[in-house]
Design an enzyme around this catalytic site. Structure first.
Site, PDB file in Angstrom:
ATOM      1  N   ARG A   1       0.825  -1.205   0.000  1.00 52.68           N
ATOM      2  CA  ARG A   1       0.000   0.000   0.000  1.00 52.68           C
ATOM      3  C   ARG A   1       0.859   1.256   0.000  1.00 52.68           C
ATOM      4  NH1 ARG A   1      -2.857  -0.592   5.255  1.00 52.68           N
ATOM      5  NH2 ARG A   1      -3.641   1.473   4.803  1.00 52.68           N
TER       6      ARG A   1
ATOM      7  N   SER B   1      -5.690  -3.063   9.006  1.00 51.81           N
ATOM      8  CA  SER B   1      -4.260  -3.122   9.297  1.00 51.81           C
ATOM      9  C   SER B   1      -4.003  -2.915  10.791  1.00 51.81           C
ATOM     10  CB  SER B   1      -3.545  -2.048   8.468  1.00 51.81           C
ATOM     11  OG  SER B   1      -2.217  -1.934   8.849  1.00 51.81           O
TER      12      SER B   1
ATOM     13  N   LYS C   1      -3.475  -6.185  14.049  1.00 52.04           N
ATOM     14  CA  LYS C   1      -2.314  -6.265  14.954  1.00 52.04           C
ATOM     15  C   LYS C   1      -2.744  -6.145  16.410  1.00 52.04           C
ATOM     16  CE  LYS C   1      -0.459  -3.295  12.189  1.00 52.04           C
ATOM     17  NZ  LYS C   1       0.248  -2.397  11.298  1.00 52.04           N
TER      18      LYS C   1
HETATM   19  N1  URA Z   1      -0.723   2.157  10.731  1.00 51.97           N
HETATM   20  C1  URA Z   1      -0.875   0.862  10.396  1.00 51.97           C
HETATM   21  O1  URA Z   1      -0.372  -0.016  11.073  1.00 51.97           O
HETATM   22  N2  URA Z   1      -1.564   0.573   9.283  1.00 51.97           N
HETATM   23  C2  URA Z   1      -2.131   1.509   8.505  1.00 51.97           C
HETATM   24  O2  URA Z   1      -2.754   1.183   7.513  1.00 51.97           O
HETATM   25  C3  URA Z   1      -1.977   2.855   8.864  1.00 51.97           C
HETATM   26  C4  URA Z   1      -1.263   3.147   9.994  1.00 51.97           C
END
Ligand code: URA
Length: 412
Positions: free
Chosen positions: A168, A183, A187
């Site tokens: 990206r 995203s 996590k």
């Molecule tokens: N931080 C992330 O980990 N992913 C993103 O898409 C944007 C900011």
């Protein structure tokens, strides 16, 4: 699964099923779907967006592409905070040990700085010896001893996100609410949390320029978290001036230490308490006490020692990372500070070398700004607006010119 058909359907704005999204992400993580198809898919998502069900499916698929934290039975509440990033945002360094003092476990997996926003890992690495490369097993063992761990994403932690985020970054598909949500939340959810608080920034020093965009991102992330059984709260915070008075890796650690000792800038302390209060399970007054009585500072020492650093280095950081040039920027006229443009300060810090333009670049721990004036403060002609810590005289001049544009003072 026929990938070109999935891409075309998304391009036409159709909703894909959780199974289709799961298969696409799993195949991409295994290398069976090439980058060119995944970038076309990301661009289709960028233009057409995703429904909440699709975003949840994407988040789950990215989370399940790797390992998640597993805790022993009867563990304390596991909590974390995520900020969408800003200038001078060192809240994680204060909040993580503080909330651990309140009896929670804080498994904070953070990122590096990219572009104008700094990253927690770069700040931590300004502490000599601090190791951010831990396995999940080592991280859980550390949580059992100190209640807090601060580390980077491993190869086995949301690998699909790691790959897709890098893609990206080079295909113009970062600023999509669906992709950002998946995203970030993949996590955070892989940390197997009970509670999460999101600090969603908006303004000239943030990803999201407007409060409306920040709100839309917050709503999207909260929906995904709730769908997956985590209590998620969000705070929207403007990012039009830097947080605190310091910007730059070691300079921000120094300011974090001051705040962990009960001092530090008022805005930094307040925002840390606002966020900590949402997840810690104790009152704000109790959290304030943990800052003021030195508990949070002692816990930070334990964290540093557990991850390979020497707490005795902390009071010496200014000497360890001393930039060759440290000079003030002087106000030419007096009045009241009405603007310290965070976006411009972030760009100046990047040019000084405190941040990175590409993911593979290194950072300079010593450079940046401190003693910044804050909006609303009176200032007189000849008083310092901030100090610049620069590697060379050329860098100093460049940063000084940018700070002169960033700071506006109105006559009384
Ligand atoms: N931080 C992330 O980990 N992913 C993103 O898409 C944007 C900011």
């Amino acid at each position: 699964m026929h990938v070109p058909t999935l891409i075309s359907r998304k391009r036409e704005g159709e909703e894909l099923s959780a199974r289709e999204i799961g298969l696409l992400v799993a195949s991409y993580a295994k290398g069976e779907v090439p980058d060119y198809q995944m970038s076309a898919f990301a661009m289709a998502v960028f233009f057409k967006g995703m429904t909440p069900a699709e975003i949840a499916a994407l988040t789950r698929a990215m989370m399940e592409s790797g390992d998640c934290f597993v805790y022993p039975p009867d563990h304390p509440p596991v909590v974390d905070k995520h900020s969408t990033g800003g200038i001078g945002d060192k809240v994680s360094l204060i909040l993580a040990p503080l909330v651990a003092c309140a009896g929670c476990w804080v498994p904070m997996v953070s990122g590096r700085g990219l572009g104008i926003t700094g990253g927690t890992l770069d700040k931590l690495e300004a502490i000599p010896g601090f190791n951010i490369h831990l396995s999940l097993a080592a991280a859980v063992a550390q949580l059992q001893k100190t209640g807090v761990v601060m580390m980077g994403q491993t190869d086995r932690f949301c690998p699909a996100d790691k790959k897709l985020y890098a893609l990206r970054d080079v295909t113009g598909t970062v600023p999509s609410i669906a992709l950002i949500t998946a995203s970030i939340m993949s996590k955070k959810l892989a940390e197997t949390l009970d509670r999460l608080v999101l600090d969603v920034k908006y303004g000239n020093g943030a990803f999201m320029q407007t409060r409306a965009d920040a709100e839309a991102l917050a709503v999207s992330m909260i929906a995904v978290g709730r769908e997956m059984g985590v209590t998620v709260d969000a705070v929207l915070n403007p990012m039009n001036e830097p947080l605190g008075r310091a910007v730059g890796n070691s300079l921000e650690v120094i300011e974090s230490l001051e705040t962990l000792e009960g001092g530090g800038p008022a805005d930094l302390r307040e925002i840390t308490l606002d966020l900590a209060e949402k997840i810690a399970g104790v009152s704000r007054a109790d959290l304030e006490k943990l800052l003021d009585d030195g508990s949070a500072r002692r816990r930070f020492n334990q964290l540093v020692a557990a991850q390979g650093g020497d707490p005795a280095d902390l009071p010496r950081l200014a000497e360890i990372h001393k930039a060759p040039i440290i000079r003030e920027v002087i106000a030419s006229a007096g009045g009241v500070v009405v603007q310290v443009n965070a976006g411009l300060v972030g760009q100046a810090a990047l040019q000084l070398g405190a941040g990175r333009a590409r993911a593979t670049d290194g950072v300079d721990f010593a450079v940046g700004f401190d003693q910044f004036v804050k909006c609303g403060e009176p200032i007189h002609a000849g008083q310092a607006v901030c100090r610049i810590h620069a590697r060379t005289a050329v860098d100093f001049d460049m940063a000084e010119a940018m700070i002169e544009k960033a700071v506006k003072i109105s006559a009384h």
